[in-house]
Design a protein around this motif. Structure first.
Motif, PDB file in Angstrom:
ATOM      1  N   ARG A 398       0.825  -1.214   0.000  1.00 39.89           N
ATOM      2  CA  ARG A 398       0.000   0.000   0.000  1.00 39.89           C
ATOM      3  C   ARG A 398       0.859   1.264   0.000  1.00 39.89           C
ATOM      4  O   ARG A 398       0.581   2.213  -0.723  1.00 39.89           O
ATOM      5  CB  ARG A 398      -0.922   0.013   1.214  1.00 39.89           C
ATOM      6  N   GLU A 399       1.891   1.261   0.820  1.00 34.72           N
ATOM      7  CA  GLU A 399       2.700   2.467   0.997  1.00 34.72           C
ATOM      8  C   GLU A 399       3.645   2.717  -0.172  1.00 34.72           C
ATOM      9  O   GLU A 399       3.871   3.857  -0.581  1.00 34.72           O
ATOM     10  CB  GLU A 399       3.503   2.372   2.293  1.00 34.72           C
ATOM     11  N   LEU A 400       4.221   1.652  -0.716  1.00 39.48           N
ATOM     12  CA  LEU A 400       5.231   1.800  -1.760  1.00 39.48           C
ATOM     13  C   LEU A 400       4.692   1.508  -3.152  1.00 39.48           C
ATOM     14  O   LEU A 400       5.438   1.577  -4.118  1.00 39.48           O
ATOM     15  CB  LEU A 400       6.433   0.887  -1.471  1.00 39.48           C
ATOM     16  N   GLY A 401       3.423   1.165  -3.244  1.00 41.36           N
ATOM     17  CA  GLY A 401       2.852   0.933  -4.563  1.00 41.36           C
ATOM     18  C   GLY A 401       3.331  -0.360  -5.175  1.00 41.36           C
ATOM     19  O   GLY A 401       4.333  -0.363  -5.898  1.00 41.36           O
ATOM     20  N   GLY A 402       2.660  -1.442  -4.872  1.00 40.16           N
ATOM     21  CA  GLY A 402       3.061  -2.736  -5.417  1.00 40.16           C
ATOM     22  C   GLY A 402       4.236  -3.342  -4.681  1.00 40.16           C
ATOM     23  O   GLY A 402       4.787  -4.340  -5.115  1.00 40.16           O
ATOM     24  N   GLY A 403       4.652  -2.726  -3.584  1.00 41.47           N
ATOM     25  CA  GLY A 403       5.762  -3.278  -2.803  1.00 41.47           C
ATOM     26  C   GLY A 403       7.056  -2.539  -2.989  1.00 41.47           C
ATOM     27  O   GLY A 403       7.968  -2.644  -2.194  1.00 41.47           O
ATOM     28  N   GLY A 404       7.150  -1.745  -4.078  1.00 41.26           N
ATOM     29  CA  GLY A 404       8.350  -0.952  -4.300  1.00 41.26           C
ATOM     30  C   GLY A 404       9.619  -1.765  -4.420  1.00 41.26           C
ATOM     31  O   GLY A 404      10.714  -1.256  -4.194  1.00 41.26           O
ATOM     32  N   GLY A 405       9.501  -3.039  -4.766  1.00 42.10           N
ATOM     33  CA  GLY A 405      10.685  -3.876  -4.894  1.00 42.10           C
ATOM     34  C   GLY A 405      11.265  -4.309  -3.572  1.00 42.10           C
ATOM     35  O   GLY A 405      12.399  -4.794  -3.528  1.00 42.10           O
ATOM     36  N   CYS A 406      10.517  -4.169  -2.475  1.00 44.12           N
ATOM     37  CA  CYS A 406      11.006  -4.543  -1.142  1.00 44.12           C
ATOM     38  C   CYS A 406      10.490  -5.925  -0.772  1.00 44.12           C
ATOM     39  O   CYS A 406       9.283  -6.132  -0.638  1.00 44.12           O
ATOM     40  CB  CYS A 406      10.573  -3.512  -0.099  1.00 44.12           C
ATOM     41  N   ASP A 407      11.397  -6.868  -0.601  1.00 43.60           N
ATOM     42  CA  ASP A 407      11.068  -8.231  -0.208  1.00 43.60           C
ATOM     43  C   ASP A 407      10.981  -8.293   1.310  1.00 43.60           C
ATOM     44  O   ASP A 407      11.962  -8.007   2.010  1.00 43.60           O
ATOM     45  CB  ASP A 407      12.154  -9.183  -0.722  1.00 43.60           C
TER      46      ASP A 407
END
Length: 421
Positions: A398-407
Motif C-alpha cells: 500500500r505504501e510503496l505501490g506494489g511493494g516498491g521492490g522490497c522483499d
C-alpha cells in the motif's frame, strides 16, 4: 558479491557474511575465502536472560537456537552488540567466544562495552565502544581495511556506524549501519588511502596481526544504484525524490572508461605480502568497474528515520554509493510499556516502513519478535500489537505501490538467505 544473513535464534541473533564473489575461492590465512567480512550480531543462544533480578525481568527462548555453541560457526571478524540489555548482551553466550582470538573484535554501544570489559573475558584491546555517528566527524565511523584479492588489485572497505536516538531514557532505540565494498583482483579507478598505523582496530584480513589499518579517509563514491520504478526522479538528475519530503542526492557517477589512471598505495595482500604497483604496470592494466557497495541497517527496537537516520543516509550512505539499502533488519511487532517504565519498547512495523521507504530497502527481515517466556515486574503492564509477515507485506504494498521492490520476510531459526549484487 553477496550478503548472507543467517538467523541463529528465534529472536535477534544474526550471522552476517559479506563476500566479494558468490563463487568460493581458495581459503585465506584464517580458513575463509579472501575478502570475506563476517559480523555476529547480539548473540544469545540459550539459558535465561535476566535484567537486574529475576523478579524484575526473566526471559527464556521458546524455540531452541540452531547451534548450541558459538564454536559451531566460523570465527567472526566482528561481534556487534546493540545494547547492554541481557537479551542482546548475553554474558554466558559471549563467554563462548575465544578470548585469545587475533581475528575477532567486539564492537558495542558504550554501556555494553563497559559491561563486556567488566566480564574480564576478552583482552581490553579487543573490546571497543562505538562512537555515536556524526556527519561532522569522520572518526565517528569505524572503518575496516580489506586487502586486495591479488597483487595489483584494489582493497575493499567495511564500515560500521552507531546511530542512537536522542533523549531516549530507555536506551533501547538505535540503529547500527554496515557497509561493505569488496576488494578486487584487478585495479579499479578509485584512489585508496593506506591504512593508519595508529588505529586501535586490527586488520582482520591480514595474517600480520600487528598491521593496523582502519579510519581511512572517505573514498570517492561509485556508480549510483539503479532507480526503483516506484521512485520518481526529479528533473535534476542529482537527486532522487521519495514520497516523503526528504530527498536523498545520488552519488556522482564513476566511469571506468573515463576515470584517470591512479596508482594504488602499498597494501597488505590477503597472503600477507606488501605490494605497490609500478607506474608502468598500472597504466598497462585495464581497470575494472568498482563494485556496488552493500549496505545493511540493523535496528531491532526501531529508530525514527527523521531526524535520526537522515544525516547517516544523506552523508555516509550516499558518499559510499550504498543506496538502495541492501537489507533492513527491523522488528514488526509494536510493544509499549507505561511511560514510567520507559514507554515504547519496540517501534514496530510503521517505523520500519518509514525506513524501508526512504532508504529504498531491497529486503526487510523481521527481528526481535520471538514469543518468549517472560516474567517479572517489567512485563506486567506491557501491551503488544503483533503483525504477521503477510500484514507487513500488505502495508509495504500500500505504501510503496506494489511493494516498491522490497522483499519482506521472516527467517526461521537456522534459515539463511543470500542477497546477490
Amino acid at each position: 558479491m553477496s550478503l548472507k544473513i543467517k538467523h541463529l535464534n528465534g529472536d535477534t541473533t544474526f550471522l552476517l557474511t559479506f563476500s566479494p564473489s558468490e563463487q568460493r575461492p581458495s581459503l585465506s590465512h584464517y580458513g575463509r575465502p579472501p575478502g570475506t567480512f563476517s559480523v555476529l550480531v547480539d548473540p544469545w543462544l540459550s539459558g535465561p536472560s535476566t535484567m537486574w533480578h529475576p523478579k524484575f525481568l526473566l526471559s527464556k527462548h521458546t524455540v531452541s537456537s540452531c547451534i548450541s555453541n558459538l564454536s559451531h560457526i566460523p570465527e567472526p571478524n566482528v561481534v556487534l552488540i546493540s545494547q547492554d540489555k541481557p537479551d542482546h548482551c548475553h554474558e554466558p553466550t559471549l563467554r563462548q567466544l575465544d578470548p585469545t582470538s587475533s581475528l575477532t573484535n567486539v564492537l558495542a554501544v558504550p554501556t555494553a562495552a563497559k559491561k563486556i570489559r567488566g566480564m574480564k573475558h576478552f583482552h581490553p584491546d579487543r573490546v571497543h565502544a562505538l562512537p555515536a555517528y556524526s556527519s561532522k566527524s569522520h572518526d565517528s565511523v569505524i572503518r575496516f581495511y580489506i586487502p586486495p584479492l591479488n597483487p595489483g588489485g584494489a582493497p575493499g572497505e567495511a564500515t560500521i556506524a552507531y546511530i542512537p536516538a536522542k533523549m531516549d531514557v530507555s536506551g533501547l532505540h538505535n540503529a547500527l549501519g554496515i557497509t561493505y565494498r569488496p576488494p578486487t583482483a584487478a585495479p579499479c579507478p578509485v584512489r585508496y588511502s593506506p591504512p593508519s598505523e595508529s588505529s586501535p582496530y586490527p586488520n582482520f584480513s591480514s595474517p600480520n596481526p600487528h598491521h593496523q589499518p582502519i579510519n581511512m579517509p572517505p573514498t570517492p563514491p561509485q556508480s549510483p544504484p539503479q532507480r526503483p520504478s516506484s521512485i520518481s526522479c526529479s528533473t535534476n538528475p542529482s537527486t532522487l525524490s521519495t514520497a516523503s519530503s526528504t530527498s536523498i542526492p545520488l552519488s556522482p557517477t564513476s566511469s571506468a572508461t573515463t576515470a584517470p589512471l591512479t596508482t594504488l598505495p602499498t597494501t597488505a595482500s590477503s597472503h600477507g605480502h606488501s605490494h605497490s604497483p609500478s607506474a608502468s604496470s598500472t597504466t598497462s592494466t585495464p581497470f575494472t568497474r568498482p563494485a556496488k557497495t552493500l549496505s545493511l541497517l540493523y535496528s531491532p527496537h526501531g529508530l525514527s528515520y527523521s531526524p535520526h537516520l537522515i544525516p547517516y543516509a544523506t552523508n555516509h550512505l550516499v558518499s559510499h554509493a550504498a543506496l538502495p539499502l541492501t537489507a533492513l533488519i527491523h522488528g514488526f511487532d509494536r510493544v509499549e510499556n507505561p511511560w514510567y517504565m520507559g514507554g515504547n519498547v519496540n517501534a514496530g512495523v510503521f517505523n520500519g516502513l518509514e525506513i524501508a521507504k526512504n532508504l529504498m530497502a531491497r529486503h526487510w527481515i523481521g527481528a526481535h519478535d520471538e514469543v518468549k517466556e517472560n516474567s517479572g515486574l517489567a512485563v506486567m503492564k506491557v501491551k503488544m500489537k503483533k503483525f504477521a509477515v503477510e500484514e507487513v507485506r500488505e502495508c509495504v504494498r500500500r505504501e510503496l505501490g506494489g511493494g516498491g521492490g522490497c522483499d519482506v520476510r521472516v527467517l526461521d531459526v537456522g534459515e539463511e538467505m543470500c542477497v546477490k549484487s
